[in-house]
Motif scaffolding. Structure first.
Motif, mmCIF file in Angstrom:
data_model
loop_
_atom_site.group_PDB
_atom_site.id
_atom_site.type_symbol
_atom_site.label_atom_id
_atom_site.label_comp_id
_atom_site.label_asym_id
_atom_site.label_seq_id
_atom_site.Cartn_x
_atom_site.Cartn_y
_atom_site.Cartn_z
ATOM 1 N N GLU A 63 4.323 -71.015 -10.205
ATOM 2 C CA GLU A 63 3.644 -70.893 -8.919
ATOM 3 C C GLU A 63 2.138 -71.114 -9.077
ATOM 4 O O GLU A 63 1.566 -70.803 -10.119
ATOM 5 N N THR A 64 1.509 -71.598 -8.031
ATOM 6 C CA THR A 64 0.063 -71.799 -8.032
ATOM 7 C C THR A 64 -0.673 -70.481 -8.244
ATOM 8 O O THR A 64 -1.673 -70.429 -8.969
ATOM 9 N N ASP A 65 -0.166 -69.407 -7.629
ATOM 10 C CA ASP A 65 -0.788 -68.093 -7.792
ATOM 11 C C ASP A 65 -0.781 -67.657 -9.260
ATOM 12 O O ASP A 65 -1.746 -67.055 -9.740
ATOM 13 N N GLU A 66 0.294 -67.958 -9.958
ATOM 14 C CA GLU A 66 0.390 -67.605 -11.380
ATOM 15 C C GLU A 66 -0.634 -68.399 -12.197
ATOM 16 O O GLU A 66 -1.293 -67.838 -13.079
ATOM 17 N N VAL A 128 -0.039 -61.962 -14.300
ATOM 18 C CA VAL A 128 0.594 -63.267 -14.045
ATOM 19 C C VAL A 128 1.989 -63.061 -13.462
ATOM 20 O O VAL A 128 2.385 -63.734 -12.510
ATOM 21 N N ALA A 129 2.725 -62.118 -14.011
ATOM 22 C CA ALA A 129 4.082 -61.858 -13.524
ATOM 23 C C ALA A 129 4.074 -61.388 -12.067
ATOM 24 O O ALA A 129 4.946 -61.776 -11.281
ATOM 25 N N TYR A 130 3.100 -60.582 -11.701
ATOM 26 C CA TYR A 130 3.017 -60.063 -10.334
ATOM 27 C C TYR A 130 2.312 -61.015 -9.369
ATOM 28 O O TYR A 130 2.308 -60.784 -8.158
ATOM 29 N N ALA A 131 1.693 -62.067 -9.864
ATOM 30 C CA ALA A 131 0.874 -62.957 -9.028
ATOM 31 C C ALA A 131 1.643 -63.587 -7.874
ATOM 32 O O ALA A 131 1.083 -63.803 -6.801
ATOM 33 N N ASP A 132 2.916 -63.881 -8.071
ATOM 34 C CA ASP A 132 3.699 -64.515 -7.009
ATOM 35 C C ASP A 132 4.353 -63.498 -6.076
ATOM 36 O O ASP A 132 5.133 -63.859 -5.209
ATOM 37 N N GLY A 133 4.030 -62.216 -6.273
ATOM 38 C CA GLY A 133 4.565 -61.178 -5.397
ATOM 39 C C GLY A 133 5.960 -60.701 -5.772
ATOM 40 O O GLY A 133 6.536 -59.878 -5.071
ATOM 41 N N HIS A 134 6.489 -61.195 -6.882
ATOM 42 C CA HIS A 134 7.839 -60.814 -7.306
ATOM 43 C C HIS A 134 7.883 -60.700 -8.826
ATOM 44 O O HIS A 134 7.508 -61.633 -9.524
ATOM 45 N N LEU A 135 8.341 -59.556 -9.309
ATOM 46 C CA LEU A 135 8.517 -59.376 -10.749
ATOM 47 C C LEU A 135 9.955 -59.718 -11.101
ATOM 48 O O LEU A 135 10.888 -59.057 -10.663
ATOM 49 N N ASP A 136 10.111 -60.764 -11.871
ATOM 50 C CA ASP A 136 11.432 -61.206 -12.308
ATOM 51 C C ASP A 136 11.808 -60.461 -13.587
ATOM 52 O O ASP A 136 10.944 -60.161 -14.416
ATOM 53 N N HIS A 137 13.099 -60.177 -13.767
ATOM 54 C CA HIS A 137 13.515 -59.428 -14.958
ATOM 55 C C HIS A 137 13.284 -60.226 -16.246
ATOM 56 O O HIS A 137 13.074 -59.649 -17.308
#
Length: 169
Positions: A63-66, A128-137
């Motif tokens: 993602e661009t946010d990341e 970076v993990a939270y930058a897109d608004g979703h924490l993936d496992h």
């Protein structure tokens, strides 16, 4: 007929040799340029960027946010300018294609970073993990593995996670 089979075999062999030589020549310059770019950054800077990129790629959606968060993290920690970040990101991508494990990166970081800097890197990985608004496992698992390899205690790992989660976006 025997001559036809021999010429087909020789022709195939010559074609294969010519094709192999052409491929080596085609990529020879790229490899030397890539290694020059890789060598232009300190090992710890490249290793940190590679780990941040691993987090961005862990959920299979870059993602661009990341990438913006990665750029800010590299500027804060290593003084990387926006124009240098594009080059560093390309070098990190190249480095990741040749790396075989996280240990390659964490070994370098263990040699060059203080314990506080390692905790800061873990925080930035969470950011970076939270930058897109979703924490993936997958992102969480990757960060946990890196924290273990950097000898970051679980308490500091969790505090970094909570700080990154609660940080203003």
């Amino acid at each position: 007929m025997l001559v036809d089979r021999w010429s087909d075999t020789v022709g195939d062999s010559l074609m294969q040799t010519a094709l192999t030589r052409w491929i080596h020549e085609l990529f020879a310059d790229d490899n030397s340029q890539a290694s020059q770019v890789l060598d232009s950054f300190p090992a710890e800077t490249l290793a940190a960027c590679a780990l941040l990129l691993e987090v961005a790629l862990a959920d299979r959606a870059e993602e661009t946010d990341e990438l913006d968060t990665m750029q800010q993290a590299m500027a804060d920690s290593f003084g990387i300018t926006p124009s240098a970040f594009a080059t560093l990101l390309g070098a990190a991508r190249q480095h990741l294609t040749h790396s075989i494990s996280l240990y390659e990166h964490t070994r370098v970081l263990n040699e060059h970073l203080t314990h506080a800097e390692k905790i800061e890197l873990i925080y930035k990985m969470w950011a970076v993990a939270y930058a897109d608004g979703h924490l993936d496992h997958y992102e969480e698992h990757l960060i946990r593995r890196v924290a273990d390899l950097l000898y970051v205690e679980h308490r500091d790992f969790m505090l970094a996670k909570l700080d990154a989660r609660d940080a203003p976006k």
